[in-house]
Design a protein around this motif. Structure first.
Motif, short mmCIF file in Angstrom:
data_model
loop_
_atom_site.label_atom_id
_atom_site.label_comp_id
_atom_site.label_asym_id
_atom_site.label_seq_id
_atom_site.Cartn_x
_atom_site.Cartn_y
_atom_site.Cartn_z
N TRP A 1 16.76 -9.21 2.25
CA TRP A 1 15.41 -9.24 3.00
C TRP A 1 14.24 -10.25 2.18
O TRP A 1 13.94 -10.93 2.78
N GLY A 2 14.34 -10.23 0.76
CA GLY A 2 13.64 -11.17 0.05
C GLY A 2 13.92 -12.63 0.22
O GLY A 2 13.37 -13.50 0.39
N VAL B 1 9.73 -2.31 6.09
CA VAL B 1 11.30 -2.21 5.80
C VAL B 1 11.75 -1.91 4.41
O VAL B 1 12.45 -1.02 4.54
N LEU B 2 10.95 -2.30 3.25
CA LEU B 2 11.63 -2.11 2.14
C LEU B 2 11.55 -0.51 1.75
O LEU B 2 12.29 0.03 0.72
N GLY B 3 10.38 0.38 2.46
CA GLY B 3 10.55 1.69 2.11
C GLY B 3 11.69 2.30 2.87
O GLY B 3 11.88 3.53 2.42
N GLN B 4 12.32 1.66 3.63
CA GLN B 4 13.45 2.29 4.56
C GLN B 4 14.88 2.14 3.76
O GLN B 4 15.74 2.45 4.26
N LEU B 5 14.91 1.22 2.72
CA LEU B 5 16.18 0.87 2.28
C LEU B 5 16.81 2.00 1.11
O LEU B 5 15.90 2.51 0.47
N ASP B 6 18.12 1.61 0.95
CA ASP B 6 18.58 2.42 -0.28
C ASP B 6 19.87 1.62 -0.80
O ASP B 6 20.43 2.18 -1.80
N LEU C 1 7.90 -5.45 -3.06
CA LEU C 1 7.96 -6.60 -2.67
C LEU C 1 8.01 -7.57 -4.19
O LEU C 1 8.94 -8.66 -4.04
N LEU C 2 7.16 -6.99 -4.90
CA LEU C 2 7.28 -7.83 -6.34
C LEU C 2 8.35 -7.82 -7.04
O LEU C 2 8.88 -8.72 -7.41
#
Length: 241
Positions: free
Chosen positions: A43-44, A30-35, A84-85
């Motif tokens: 998400w978090g 998920v997070l790699g696809q966000l801008d 994530l961190l």
């Protein structure tokens, strides 16, 4: 915002710690696809809300996240783990933010690159604030706008004063012209009062609602409150600060 089915499926009936491999996998997909930083924060916040449903209590959740998930992400030392961190450092509890922030710094020092949406994450500029309510004062909708550069979003909270000022619903809106649209709708209803307020006043109202607790009734309200709880508290601390 309805919790992502993939996130919800990661939890229960297993313990929180048993979900961490799934959390890291979900972060990678998920997070790699966000801008947009708000999407990462949402998400978090949704993730923390879902994990809370599997924890024995707030204390157990905090201990699991700071003592297990943060070290697991740091040990993974991947771009997804770093993302994530960064998210946990933006929307987590004060203890989680501190632990995740330090761990993220150590991962960066090992040569892992931050996602492009991380600068300023968790610290958007505060914009216009307003509220509207029925003339009897039974329910109040409080809206606080924030912006990352030219990207604005609004954090909205429905407060039920008939049930002790508790939070009935919470959501994030990114509708252009939301304030004008809300004001026009209020002007057309003689039973609704609309008022612009300052950020300190908005912060006090939100703090009182958070302290009062939650009272969602409909299933979508329950989902909204759980998914936005962490983001709401993080934005409250931003207002208070």
């Amino acid at each position: 915002m309805t919790p992502d089915p993939d996130i919800a499926a990661l939890f229960a009936p297993v313990s929180v710690e048993e979900t961490f491999a799934g959390v890291l996998a979900e972060a990678s997909s998920v997070l790699g696809q966000l801008d947009d930083p708000v999407d990462a924060e949402l998400w978090g916040s949704d993730l923390i809300g879902a994990l809370a449903s599997s924890a024995a209590g707030p204390g157990a959740l905090a201990g699991s996240l700071t003592g297990s998930l943060v070290p697991a992400a740091e040990a993974a030392c991947t771009p997804a783990a770093l993302a994530l961190l960064r998210v946990l450092a933006a929307v987590g509890s004060p203890e989680l933010r501190a632990a995740a922030g330090l761990a993220a710094g150590r991962v960066c020092a090992r040569g892992v690159a931050d996602p492009p949406w991380t600068p300023g994450l968790g610290s958007p500029d505060v914009g216009d604030c307003w509220h509207y309510a029925d003339v009897g004062g039974r329910q109040e909708s409080l809206t606080v706008t924030f912006a990352y550069g030219d990207r604005q979003h609004a954090v909205c909270v429905l407060i039920d004063h008939g049930r002790g000022g508790r939070i009935r619903d919470a959501w994030v809106a990114r509708t252009p012209g939301l304030r004008a649209e809300t004001e026009r709708a209020a002007q057309q209803d003689p039973l609704v009062v609309f008022e612009m307020i300052g950020a300190p006043d908005a912060g006090r109202r939100l703090a009182a609602a958070v302290a009062a607790g939650e009272c969602p009734e409909q299933p979508d309200q329950v989902d909204d409150v759980v998914a936005h709880r962490a983001l709401l508290r993080a934005r409250l601390e931003l207002l208070a600060g």
